[in-house]
Design a protein around this motif. Structure first.
Motif, PDB file in Angstrom:
ATOM      1  N   GLY A   1       0.750  -1.077  -0.074  1.00 56.33           N
ATOM      2  CA  GLY A   1      -0.029  -0.060  -0.015  1.00 56.33           C
ATOM      3  C   GLY A   1       0.894   1.210   0.100  1.00 56.33           C
ATOM      4  O   GLY A   1       0.846   2.286  -0.659  1.00 56.33           O
ATOM      5  N   ARG A   2       1.750   1.258   0.884  1.00 57.74           N
ATOM      6  CA  ARG A   2       2.799   2.480   0.730  1.00 57.74           C
ATOM      7  C   ARG A   2       3.715   2.674  -0.561  1.00 57.74           C
ATOM      8  O   ARG A   2       3.846   3.623  -0.949  1.00 57.74           O
ATOM      9  CB  ARG A   2       3.829   2.291   2.046  1.00 57.74           C
ATOM     10  N   ALA A   3       3.965   1.563  -1.066  1.00 61.19           N
ATOM     11  CA  ALA A   3       4.783   1.480  -2.389  1.00 61.19           C
ATOM     12  C   ALA A   3       3.887   2.098  -3.372  1.00 61.19           C
ATOM     13  O   ALA A   3       4.372   2.774  -4.190  1.00 61.19           O
ATOM     14  CB  ALA A   3       5.261   0.103  -2.658  1.00 61.19           C
ATOM     15  N   VAL A   4       2.732   1.828  -3.561  1.00 59.89           N
ATOM     16  CA  VAL A   4       1.933   2.049  -4.532  1.00 59.89           C
ATOM     17  C   VAL A   4       0.895   3.523  -4.019  1.00 59.89           C
ATOM     18  O   VAL A   4       0.211   4.006  -5.159  1.00 59.89           O
ATOM     19  CB  VAL A   4       0.997   0.973  -5.067  1.00 59.89           C
ATOM     20  N   GLY A   5       1.148   3.890  -2.986  1.00 60.89           N
ATOM     21  CA  GLY A   5       0.367   5.017  -2.454  1.00 60.89           C
ATOM     22  C   GLY A   5      -1.288   4.872  -2.522  1.00 60.89           C
ATOM     23  O   GLY A   5      -2.046   5.643  -2.504  1.00 60.89           O
ATOM     24  N   ASN A   6      -1.536   3.626  -1.947  1.00 57.33           N
ATOM     25  CA  ASN A   6      -2.787   3.208  -1.843  1.00 57.33           C
ATOM     26  C   ASN A   6      -3.002   3.161  -0.096  1.00 57.33           C
ATOM     27  O   ASN A   6      -2.862   2.498   0.441  1.00 57.33           O
ATOM     28  CB  ASN A   6      -3.149   1.978  -2.257  1.00 57.33           C
ATOM     29  N   GLU A   7      -3.648   4.300   0.294  1.00 56.24           N
ATOM     30  CA  GLU A   7      -3.931   4.480   1.592  1.00 56.24           C
ATOM     31  C   GLU A   7      -4.868   3.366   2.192  1.00 56.24           C
ATOM     32  O   GLU A   7      -4.783   2.833   3.333  1.00 56.24           O
ATOM     33  CB  GLU A   7      -4.540   5.805   2.211  1.00 56.24           C
ATOM     34  N   SER A   8      -5.925   2.969   1.601  1.00 50.94           N
ATOM     35  CA  SER A   8      -6.726   2.044   1.886  1.00 50.94           C
ATOM     36  C   SER A   8      -6.051   0.849   2.088  1.00 50.94           C
ATOM     37  O   SER A   8      -6.546   0.044   3.125  1.00 50.94           O
ATOM     38  CB  SER A   8      -7.873   2.071   0.761  1.00 50.94           C
ATOM     39  N   LEU A   9      -5.133   0.372   1.342  1.00 53.75           N
ATOM     40  CA  LEU A   9      -4.584  -0.926   1.235  1.00 53.75           C
ATOM     41  C   LEU A   9      -3.694  -0.949   2.722  1.00 53.75           C
ATOM     42  O   LEU A   9      -3.483  -1.848   3.340  1.00 53.75           O
ATOM     43  CB  LEU A   9      -3.811  -1.324   0.019  1.00 53.75           C
ATOM     44  N   THR A  10      -2.801   0.315   2.845  1.00 59.82           N
ATOM     45  CA  THR A  10      -2.097   0.529   3.967  1.00 59.82           C
ATOM     46  C   THR A  10      -3.033   0.236   5.250  1.00 59.82           C
ATOM     47  O   THR A  10      -2.517  -0.071   6.361  1.00 59.82           O
ATOM     48  CB  THR A  10      -1.321   1.887   4.092  1.00 59.82           C
ATOM     49  N   ALA A  11      -4.033   0.970   5.384  1.00 55.21           N
ATOM     50  CA  ALA A  11      -4.811   0.795   6.533  1.00 55.21           C
ATOM     51  C   ALA A  11      -5.456  -0.684   6.700  1.00 55.21           C
ATOM     52  O   ALA A  11      -5.439  -1.219   7.872  1.00 55.21           O
ATOM     53  CB  ALA A  11      -6.144   1.836   6.482  1.00 55.21           C
ATOM     54  N   LYS A  12      -5.595  -1.397   5.674  1.00 52.10           N
ATOM     55  CA  LYS A  12      -6.210  -3.032   5.650  1.00 52.10           C
ATOM     56  C   LYS A  12      -4.737  -3.561   6.350  1.00 52.10           C
ATOM     57  O   LYS A  12      -5.133  -4.472   7.217  1.00 52.10           O
ATOM     58  CB  LYS A  12      -6.591  -3.219   4.551  1.00 52.10           C
ATOM     59  N   GLY A  13      -3.678  -3.224   5.825  1.00 52.09           N
ATOM     60  CA  GLY A  13      -2.724  -4.003   6.455  1.00 52.09           C
ATOM     61  C   GLY A  13      -2.248  -3.740   8.071  1.00 52.09           C
ATOM     62  O   GLY A  13      -2.097  -4.781   8.749  1.00 52.09           O
ATOM     63  N   ARG A  14      -2.702  -2.478   8.204  1.00 46.52           N
ATOM     64  CA  ARG A  14      -2.277  -2.030   9.744  1.00 46.52           C
ATOM     65  C   ARG A  14      -3.474  -2.754  10.675  1.00 46.52           C
ATOM     66  O   ARG A  14      -3.070  -3.292  11.649  1.00 46.52           O
ATOM     67  CB  ARG A  14      -2.411  -0.710  10.117  1.00 46.52           C
ATOM     68  N   ALA A  15      -4.559  -2.825   9.936  1.00 48.35           N
ATOM     69  CA  ALA A  15      -5.734  -3.550  10.890  1.00 48.35           C
ATOM     70  C   ALA A  15      -5.617  -5.016  10.846  1.00 48.35           C
ATOM     71  O   ALA A  15      -5.727  -5.641  11.899  1.00 48.35           O
ATOM     72  CB  ALA A  15      -6.989  -3.263  10.014  1.00 48.35           C
ATOM     73  N   GLU A  16      -5.057  -5.549   9.860  1.00 51.02           N
ATOM     74  CA  GLU A  16      -4.835  -6.983   9.898  1.00 51.02           C
ATOM     75  C   GLU A  16      -3.400  -7.428  10.761  1.00 51.02           C
ATOM     76  O   GLU A  16      -3.459  -8.434  11.726  1.00 51.02           O
ATOM     77  CB  GLU A  16      -4.367  -7.457   8.579  1.00 51.02           C
ATOM     78  N   GLN A  17      -2.541  -6.411  11.050  1.00 46.03           N
ATOM     79  CA  GLN A  17      -1.524  -6.513  11.837  1.00 46.03           C
ATOM     80  C   GLN A  17      -2.134  -6.518  13.539  1.00 46.03           C
ATOM     81  O   GLN A  17      -1.765  -7.396  14.244  1.00 46.03           O
ATOM     82  CB  GLN A  17      -0.614  -5.660  12.008  1.00 46.03           C
ATOM     83  N   THR A  18      -2.969  -5.449  13.465  1.00 45.84           N
ATOM     84  CA  THR A  18      -3.537  -5.555  15.074  1.00 45.84           C
ATOM     85  C   THR A  18      -4.261  -6.741  15.206  1.00 45.84           C
ATOM     86  O   THR A  18      -4.424  -7.044  16.318  1.00 45.84           O
ATOM     87  CB  THR A  18      -4.557  -4.310  14.881  1.00 45.84           C
ATOM     88  N   LYS A  19      -5.041  -7.154  14.283  1.00 43.11           N
ATOM     89  CA  LYS A  19      -5.932  -8.321  14.485  1.00 43.11           C
ATOM     90  C   LYS A  19      -4.961  -9.583  14.909  1.00 43.11           C
ATOM     91  O   LYS A  19      -5.370 -10.425  15.788  1.00 43.11           O
ATOM     92  CB  LYS A  19      -6.704  -8.717  13.432  1.00 43.11           C
ATOM     93  N   GLY A  20      -3.871  -9.707  14.481  1.00 42.59           N
ATOM     94  CA  GLY A  20      -2.867 -10.904  14.767  1.00 42.59           C
ATOM     95  C   GLY A  20      -2.409 -10.451  16.200  1.00 42.59           C
ATOM     96  O   GLY A  20      -2.211 -11.637  16.795  1.00 42.59           O
ATOM     97  N   ASP A  21      -1.939  -9.324  16.444  1.00 46.40           N
ATOM     98  CA  ASP A  21      -1.474  -9.085  17.869  1.00 46.40           C
ATOM     99  C   ASP A  21      -2.746  -9.378  18.716  1.00 46.40           C
ATOM    100  O   ASP A  21      -2.223  -9.972  19.929  1.00 46.40           O
ATOM    101  CB  ASP A  21      -1.183  -7.438  17.795  1.00 46.40           C
ATOM    102  N   ALA A  22      -3.851  -9.005  18.520  1.00 50.45           N
ATOM    103  CA  ALA A  22      -4.850  -9.440  19.460  1.00 50.45           C
ATOM    104  C   ALA A  22      -5.160 -10.689  19.670  1.00 50.45           C
ATOM    105  O   ALA A  22      -5.563 -11.090  20.673  1.00 50.45           O
ATOM    106  CB  ALA A  22      -6.240  -8.400  19.043  1.00 50.45           C
ATOM    107  N   ARG A  23      -4.921 -11.594  18.637  1.00 51.78           N
ATOM    108  CA  ARG A  23      -5.311 -12.949  18.701  1.00 51.78           C
ATOM    109  C   ARG A  23      -4.232 -13.631  19.531  1.00 51.78           C
ATOM    110  O   ARG A  23      -4.435 -14.423  20.280  1.00 51.78           O
ATOM    111  CB  ARG A  23      -5.366 -13.530  17.208  1.00 51.78           C
TER     112      ARG A  23
END
Length: 58
Positions: free
Chosen positions: A23-45
């Protein structure tokens, strides 16, 4: 921590990091946010499983 849940947590974190990087490489903020959310989900699990393990020990 159960092996299956541990692997799911690690998978979520790795997938999230990859999505965030792409997401950062292509400038896609939505994909970047989804990536952060997925990392947070993994941390929570992972945290949930650690708490369950701690409670089982007592």
């Amino acid at each position: 921590m159960s092996g299956e849940e541990k692997m799911r947590a690690k998978k979520d974190k790795a997938t999230g990091k990859a999505k965030e990087a792409v997401g950062r490489a292509v400038g896609n903020e939505s994909l970047t946010a989804k990536g952060r959310a997925e990392q947070t989900k993994g941390d929570a699990r992972e945290t949930k499983e650690k708490i369950k393990d701690t409670l089982k020990e007592k």
